[in-house]
Design an enzyme around this catalytic site. Structure first.
Site, PDB file in Angstrom:
ATOM      1  CG  ASP A  10       9.869  12.528 -29.315  1.00 48.26           C
ATOM      2  OD1 ASP A  10       9.684  11.997 -28.358  1.00 48.26           O
ATOM      3  OD2 ASP A  10      10.361  13.451 -29.444  1.00 48.26           O
ATOM      4  CG  ASP A  12       9.608  14.809 -23.537  1.00 48.88           C
ATOM      5  OD1 ASP A  12       8.947  15.755 -22.952  1.00 48.88           O
ATOM      6  OD2 ASP A  12       9.333  13.438 -22.966  1.00 48.88           O
ATOM      7  CB  ALA A  85       8.795  14.225  -6.313  1.00 45.40           C
TER       8      ALA A  85
HETATM    9  C1  XBP Z   1      12.012  11.706 -23.693  1.00 42.20           C
HETATM   10  C2  XBP Z   1      12.704  11.458 -22.496  1.00 42.20           C
HETATM   11  C3  XBP Z   1      11.964  11.347 -21.223  1.00 42.20           C
HETATM   12  C4  XBP Z   1      11.894  12.821 -20.498  1.00 42.20           C
HETATM   13  C5  XBP Z   1      11.460  12.334 -19.080  1.00 42.20           C
HETATM   14  O1  XBP Z   1      12.525  10.949 -24.727  1.00 42.20           O
HETATM   15  O2  XBP Z   1      13.717  11.053 -22.445  1.00 42.20           O
HETATM   16  O3  XBP Z   1      12.729  10.586 -20.351  1.00 42.20           O
HETATM   17  O4  XBP Z   1      13.118  13.386 -20.144  1.00 42.20           O
HETATM   18  O5  XBP Z   1      10.275  11.694 -18.978  1.00 42.20           O
HETATM   19  P1  XBP Z   1      11.535  10.861 -26.152  1.00 42.20           P
HETATM   20  P2  XBP Z   1       9.744  10.867 -17.608  1.00 42.20           P
HETATM   21  O6  XBP Z   1      11.454  12.255 -26.738  1.00 42.20           O
HETATM   22  O7  XBP Z   1      12.451  10.335 -27.263  1.00 42.20           O
HETATM   23  O8  XBP Z   1      10.273   9.967 -25.934  1.00 42.20           O
HETATM   24  O9  XBP Z   1      10.378  11.481 -16.376  1.00 42.20           O
HETATM   25  O10 XBP Z   1       8.390  10.738 -17.458  1.00 42.20           O
HETATM   26  O11 XBP Z   1      10.335   9.292 -17.687  1.00 42.20           O
HETATM   27 MG    MG Z   2      12.260  13.472 -28.086  1.00 36.47          MG
END
Ligand code: XBP
Ligand code: MG
Length: 254
Positions: A10, A12, A85
């Protein structure tokens, strides 16, 4: 005898603490730029993380927290514009080098790469965000370390649905039992477990109270030389950081 063939990460919260000082800040910049009075505090953002995906998260915010805001008929277009953005602001933050990788991530990826362990990404976030993070925080050629980068809208159902992991496994032509997954959140773990992947969790401030039942190992971080991890659940023997030896051992354990 079956052997561990690939690690699927993963992004984030797992590779880097991107949410509080990255995504959240970028959303707020996009809102301000559009003249909207939407502002996501650190605390509110923790609640909004219940929904994965930036576009989905904005819609959820309006539905749940902004009954005072009259959603225009073209709300989907507005959200798509705001999201574009936000991606611009987010990738700019990464280019400024403001978000490092979490402890031990670079060391483990380097070891995996040098040993020929196959690597992949399975994430909800937008592909441009993954590339920007890997190029700026890992190495200029960081994206090429990963055989598959499965990201964003490539599958219609985001985590906690397992689809993004199925997509990555399919592209690599591997079975779930050939791999280990790395996650940081409840939603992420539901996604990997539904794909039948053994999963290692590294918690962070936003996810430390989540339910991680079903994970093979739960740690505060991967650990590094001179920076031991704390084991929150699971067995690691005397090891103080996650390396391939430990991962092979976890893979073989029932
Ligand atoms: C990651 C997320 C993402 C980011 C934003 O979840 O929830 O939504 O916060 O990304 P995970 P975008 O770690 O479970 O993949 O704005 O590009 O959608
Ligand atoms: Mg995550």
């Amino acid at each position: 005898m079956p052997e561990l063939k690939a690690l699927i990460f993963d992004v984030d919260g797992t590779l880097a603490d991107t949410e509080r000082d990255g995504h959240r800040v970028a959303f707020n910049r996009a809102f301000a730029e559009a003249g909207l009075d939407w502002n996501w505090s650190v605390e509110l953002y923790g609640k909004l993380l219940e929904v994965t995906g930036g576009k989905e998260r904005m819609q959820h915010y309006l539905d749940k927290y902004r009954s005072d805001y009259r959603q225009p008929a073209n709300i989907k277009d507005l959200i798509a514009q705001l999201h574009a953005a936000k991606t611009r602001h987010y990738t700019q933050l990464l280019a400024e080098g403001s978000i490092p990788l979490r402890p031990g991530v670079k060391r483990l990826l380097e070891e995996a790469k040098s040993q020929g362990m196959r690597l992949a990404i399975a994430t909800t976030t937008t592909p441009a965000n993954v590339t920007a993070l890997l190029e700026n925080a890992l190495a200029p050629d960081g994206p090429s370390w990963f055989e598959v980068i499965a990201a964003g809208d490539i599958v219609p159902a985001k985590k906690p649905a397992p689809d993004i992991y199925f997509y990555a496994l399919d592209k690599m032509r591997l079975k779930p039992e050939d791999c280990l997954a790395f996650e940081d959140s409840y939603n992420g773990l539901q996604s990997s477990l539904q794909a039948r992947l053994k999963t290692v969790i590294t918690i962070n401030d936003y996810t430390k109270d989540h339910d991680f039942s079903g994970a093979v190992l739960v740690l505060d971080h991967l650990g590094d030389l001179g920076q031991s991890f704390t084991v929150l659940s699971g067995q690691v023997g005397w090891t103080t950081y996650v390396d391939l030896d430990l991962l092979h051992h976890l893979y073989r354990s029932p």
